[in-house]
Design an enzyme around this catalytic site. Structure first.
Site, PDB file in Angstrom:
ATOM      1  N   LYS A  13       0.834  -1.204   0.000  1.00  0.00           N
ATOM      2  CA  LYS A  13       0.000   0.000   0.000  1.00  0.00           C
ATOM      3  C   LYS A  13       0.872   1.259   0.000  1.00  0.00           C
ATOM      4  O   LYS A  13       2.095   1.178   0.232  1.00  0.00           O
ATOM      5  CB  LYS A  13      -0.925  -0.049   1.224  1.00  0.00           C
ATOM      6  CG  LYS A  13      -1.879  -1.256   1.211  1.00  0.00           C
ATOM      7  CD  LYS A  13      -2.826  -1.239   2.417  1.00  0.00           C
ATOM      8  CE  LYS A  13      -3.735  -2.451   2.404  1.00  0.00           C
ATOM      9  NZ  LYS A  13      -4.748  -2.396   3.499  1.00  0.00           N
ATOM     10  N   TYR A  53     -12.309  -2.962  -3.493  1.00  0.00           N
ATOM     11  CA  TYR A  53     -12.843  -2.924  -2.126  1.00  0.00           C
ATOM     12  C   TYR A  53     -14.377  -2.912  -2.090  1.00  0.00           C
ATOM     13  O   TYR A  53     -14.955  -2.435  -1.110  1.00  0.00           O
ATOM     14  CB  TYR A  53     -12.276  -1.715  -1.379  1.00  0.00           C
ATOM     15  CG  TYR A  53     -10.858  -1.942  -0.862  1.00  0.00           C
ATOM     16  CD1 TYR A  53     -10.546  -3.038  -0.039  1.00  0.00           C
ATOM     17  CD2 TYR A  53      -9.825  -1.059  -1.159  1.00  0.00           C
ATOM     18  CE1 TYR A  53      -9.258  -3.248   0.446  1.00  0.00           C
ATOM     19  CE2 TYR A  53      -8.530  -1.256  -0.673  1.00  0.00           C
ATOM     20  CZ  TYR A  53      -8.262  -2.356   0.134  1.00  0.00           C
ATOM     21  OH  TYR A  53      -6.991  -2.552   0.626  1.00  0.00           O
ATOM     22  N   PHE A  61     -15.109   3.251   7.221  1.00  0.00           N
ATOM     23  CA  PHE A  61     -13.725   3.475   6.786  1.00  0.00           C
ATOM     24  C   PHE A  61     -13.565   3.381   5.270  1.00  0.00           C
ATOM     25  O   PHE A  61     -12.453   3.511   4.764  1.00  0.00           O
ATOM     26  CB  PHE A  61     -12.775   2.478   7.481  1.00  0.00           C
ATOM     27  CG  PHE A  61     -13.086   1.016   7.217  1.00  0.00           C
ATOM     28  CD1 PHE A  61     -12.614   0.377   6.078  1.00  0.00           C
ATOM     29  CD2 PHE A  61     -13.869   0.286   8.110  1.00  0.00           C
ATOM     30  CE1 PHE A  61     -12.894  -0.964   5.838  1.00  0.00           C
ATOM     31  CE2 PHE A  61     -14.153  -1.055   7.876  1.00  0.00           C
ATOM     32  CZ  PHE A  61     -13.671  -1.682   6.730  1.00  0.00           C
ATOM     33  N   ARG A  89      -1.332 -14.315   4.010  1.00  0.00           N
ATOM     34  CA  ARG A  89      -2.136 -13.697   5.086  1.00  0.00           C
ATOM     35  C   ARG A  89      -1.435 -13.898   6.430  1.00  0.00           C
ATOM     36  O   ARG A  89      -1.468 -13.021   7.300  1.00  0.00           O
ATOM     37  CB  ARG A  89      -3.540 -14.310   5.122  1.00  0.00           C
ATOM     38  CG  ARG A  89      -4.365 -14.079   3.847  1.00  0.00           C
ATOM     39  CD  ARG A  89      -5.061 -12.767   3.809  1.00  0.00           C
ATOM     40  NE  ARG A  89      -6.079 -12.626   4.835  1.00  0.00           N
ATOM     41  CZ  ARG A  89      -6.852 -11.547   4.939  1.00  0.00           C
ATOM     42  NH1 ARG A  89      -6.707 -10.535   4.082  1.00  0.00           N
ATOM     43  NH2 ARG A  89      -7.743 -11.450   5.881  1.00  0.00           N
ATOM     44  N   THR A  95      -5.384  -7.470  10.716  1.00  0.00           N
ATOM     45  CA  THR A  95      -5.697  -6.170  10.109  1.00  0.00           C
ATOM     46  C   THR A  95      -5.186  -4.991  10.938  1.00  0.00           C
ATOM     47  O   THR A  95      -4.614  -4.049  10.389  1.00  0.00           O
ATOM     48  CB  THR A  95      -7.226  -6.053   9.921  1.00  0.00           C
ATOM     49  OG1 THR A  95      -7.666  -7.181   9.157  1.00  0.00           O
ATOM     50  CG2 THR A  95      -7.596  -4.766   9.203  1.00  0.00           C
ATOM     51  N   ARG A 106       2.825  -6.679   9.374  1.00  0.00           N
ATOM     52  CA  ARG A 106       2.095  -5.611  10.074  1.00  0.00           C
ATOM     53  C   ARG A 106       2.555  -5.492  11.526  1.00  0.00           C
ATOM     54  O   ARG A 106       2.634  -4.388  12.077  1.00  0.00           O
ATOM     55  CB  ARG A 106       0.592  -5.886   9.993  1.00  0.00           C
ATOM     56  CG  ARG A 106       0.028  -5.679   8.576  1.00  0.00           C
ATOM     57  CD  ARG A 106      -1.332  -6.333   8.422  1.00  0.00           C
ATOM     58  NE  ARG A 106      -2.007  -5.947   7.170  1.00  0.00           N
ATOM     59  CZ  ARG A 106      -3.157  -6.481   6.779  1.00  0.00           C
ATOM     60  NH1 ARG A 106      -3.765  -7.402   7.514  1.00  0.00           N
ATOM     61  NH2 ARG A 106      -3.723  -6.091   5.646  1.00  0.00           N
ATOM     62  N   ASN A 120      -1.941  -0.342   7.030  1.00  0.00           N
ATOM     63  CA  ASN A 120      -1.318  -1.593   7.490  1.00  0.00           C
ATOM     64  C   ASN A 120      -0.434  -2.250   6.428  1.00  0.00           C
ATOM     65  O   ASN A 120      -0.252  -3.463   6.428  1.00  0.00           O
ATOM     66  CB  ASN A 120      -2.386  -2.543   8.019  1.00  0.00           C
ATOM     67  CG  ASN A 120      -3.467  -2.802   6.988  1.00  0.00           C
ATOM     68  OD1 ASN A 120      -3.292  -2.506   5.808  1.00  0.00           O
ATOM     69  ND2 ASN A 120      -4.568  -3.380   7.426  1.00  0.00           N
ATOM     70  N   HIS A 123      -1.844  -5.674   1.382  1.00  0.00           N
ATOM     71  CA  HIS A 123      -3.097  -6.398   1.152  1.00  0.00           C
ATOM     72  C   HIS A 123      -2.744  -7.778   0.627  1.00  0.00           C
ATOM     73  O   HIS A 123      -1.813  -7.927  -0.166  1.00  0.00           O
ATOM     74  CB  HIS A 123      -3.947  -5.675   0.098  1.00  0.00           C
ATOM     75  CG  HIS A 123      -5.056  -6.537  -0.450  1.00  0.00           C
ATOM     76  ND1 HIS A 123      -6.276  -6.639   0.174  1.00  0.00           N
ATOM     77  CD2 HIS A 123      -5.098  -7.363  -1.531  1.00  0.00           C
ATOM     78  CE1 HIS A 123      -7.026  -7.501  -0.508  1.00  0.00           C
ATOM     79  NE2 HIS A 123      -6.342  -7.944  -1.548  1.00  0.00           N
ATOM     80  N   GLU A 134      -9.346 -10.664  -7.860  1.00  0.00           N
ATOM     81  CA  GLU A 134      -8.420  -9.536  -7.710  1.00  0.00           C
ATOM     82  C   GLU A 134      -7.281  -9.590  -8.739  1.00  0.00           C
ATOM     83  O   GLU A 134      -6.881  -8.548  -9.273  1.00  0.00           O
ATOM     84  CB  GLU A 134      -7.858  -9.524  -6.281  1.00  0.00           C
ATOM     85  CG  GLU A 134      -8.937  -9.194  -5.254  1.00  0.00           C
ATOM     86  CD  GLU A 134      -8.505  -9.381  -3.806  1.00  0.00           C
ATOM     87  OE1 GLU A 134      -7.322  -9.739  -3.578  1.00  0.00           O
ATOM     88  OE2 GLU A 134      -9.337  -9.174  -2.912  1.00  0.00           O
TER      89      GLU A 134
HETATM   90  P1  DAT Z   1      -7.553  -7.091   5.552  1.00  0.00           P
HETATM   91  O1  DAT Z   1      -6.734  -6.055   4.794  1.00  0.00           O
HETATM   92  O2  DAT Z   1      -6.815  -7.570   6.772  1.00  0.00           O
HETATM   93  O3  DAT Z   1      -8.063  -8.200   4.686  1.00  0.00           O
HETATM   94  P2  DAT Z   1     -10.230  -5.980   5.481  1.00  0.00           P
HETATM   95  O4  DAT Z   1     -10.369  -6.597   4.130  1.00  0.00           O
HETATM   96  O5  DAT Z   1     -11.275  -6.326   6.492  1.00  0.00           O
HETATM   97  O6  DAT Z   1      -8.806  -6.315   6.134  1.00  0.00           O
HETATM   98  O7  DAT Z   1     -10.223  -4.387   5.355  1.00  0.00           O
HETATM   99  C1  DAT Z   1      -9.573  -3.749   4.284  1.00  0.00           C
HETATM  100  C2  DAT Z   1      -8.738  -2.615   4.833  1.00  0.00           C
HETATM  101  O8  DAT Z   1      -9.595  -1.613   5.417  1.00  0.00           O
HETATM  102  C3  DAT Z   1      -7.812  -3.018   5.964  1.00  0.00           C
HETATM  103  O9  DAT Z   1      -6.591  -3.522   5.491  1.00  0.00           O
HETATM  104  C4  DAT Z   1      -7.644  -1.732   6.716  1.00  0.00           C
HETATM  105  C5  DAT Z   1      -9.009  -1.077   6.597  1.00  0.00           C
HETATM  106  N1  DAT Z   1      -9.877  -1.401   7.726  1.00  0.00           N
HETATM  107  C6  DAT Z   1     -10.562  -2.559   7.928  1.00  0.00           C
HETATM  108  N2  DAT Z   1     -11.297  -2.513   9.049  1.00  0.00           N
HETATM  109  C7  DAT Z   1     -11.081  -1.291   9.577  1.00  0.00           C
HETATM  110  C8  DAT Z   1     -11.564  -0.615  10.740  1.00  0.00           C
HETATM  111  N3  DAT Z   1     -12.420  -1.182  11.588  1.00  0.00           N
HETATM  112  N4  DAT Z   1     -11.131   0.645  10.974  1.00  0.00           N
HETATM  113  C9  DAT Z   1     -10.267   1.256  10.129  1.00  0.00           C
HETATM  114  N5  DAT Z   1      -9.794   0.679   9.010  1.00  0.00           N
HETATM  115  C10 DAT Z   1     -10.187  -0.561   8.736  1.00  0.00           C
HETATM  116 MG    MG Z   2      -9.382  -8.027   3.038  1.00  0.00          MG
END
Ligand code: DAT
Ligand code: MG
Length: 142
Positions: A13, A53, A61, A89, A95, A106, A120, A123, A134
């Site tokens: 990212k 996304y 968010f 992962r 996350t 992370r 973080n 991805h 994707e």
């Molecule tokens: P991951 O990237 O671990 O698969 P995700 O797909 O649930 O997580 O979410 C996508 C991204 O969005 C994640 O990397 C960071 C952000 N994110 C997710 N949940 C969040 C939250 N509760 N508050 C702030 N940012 C968040």
């Molecule tokens: Mg995800």
């Protein structure tokens, strides 16, 4: 265990690129024994990020997430190997980087900056279905 060679989509990212962690992230992927089969530095546009996304649309968010993801270039990569989807992962960690286990990308390199979206660093696709979707989005025709 049966052979299950997979491909996964990895993004470094904008925070990872800005902080000069591209080499460190790719080093960990390669050190684990996965093969990088595609690699590109790219500025993502809104349309691509909205597709990428889509599952998060409407969440608090979501807009900060898309804004963050186009705040600078990302490194887009495909990694290949036996169970690489789960394996990356695991390398990435959970996350929320504050609680992510030490030893993970992370957990070692990320933290909470008090922003509306978690920055973080990486991805990784979360299932074979997500990986296929994707990879098709970021590398059409691959
Ligand atoms: P991951 O990237 O671990 O698969 P995700 O797909 O649930 O997580 O979410 C996508 C991204 O969005 C994640 O990397 C960071 C952000 N994110 C997710 N949940 C969040 C939250 N509760 N508050 C702030 N940012 C968040
Ligand atoms: Mg995800």
């Amino acid at each position: 265990m049966t052979q299950d060679v997979q491909r996964t989509l990895i993004l470094i990212k904008p925070d990872g690129v800005r902080r000069g962690l591209v080499g460190e992230v790719l080093r960990r992927v390669e050190a684990k024994g996965y093969t990088i089969t595609a690699l590109e530095l790219r500025l993502a546009d809104d349309e691509l990020l909205a597709e990428h996304y889509a599952e998060h649309e409407g969440k608090p968010f979501y807009t900060p997430l898309v804004d963050f993801m186009r705040s600078g270039p990302v490194v887009v990569a495909v990694a290949q190997g036996h169970r690489v989807i789960e394996g990356f992962r695991s390398l990435a960690g959970t996350t929320d980087p504050t609680g992510a286990a030490p030893g993970t990308i992370r957990g070692d390199l990320g933290r909470d900056w008090g922003l509306k979206v978690a920055q973080n660093l990486v991805h990784g696709s979360d299932s074979p279905k997500s990986a296929a979707r994707e990879i098709g989005l970021w590398f059409p025709g691959l």
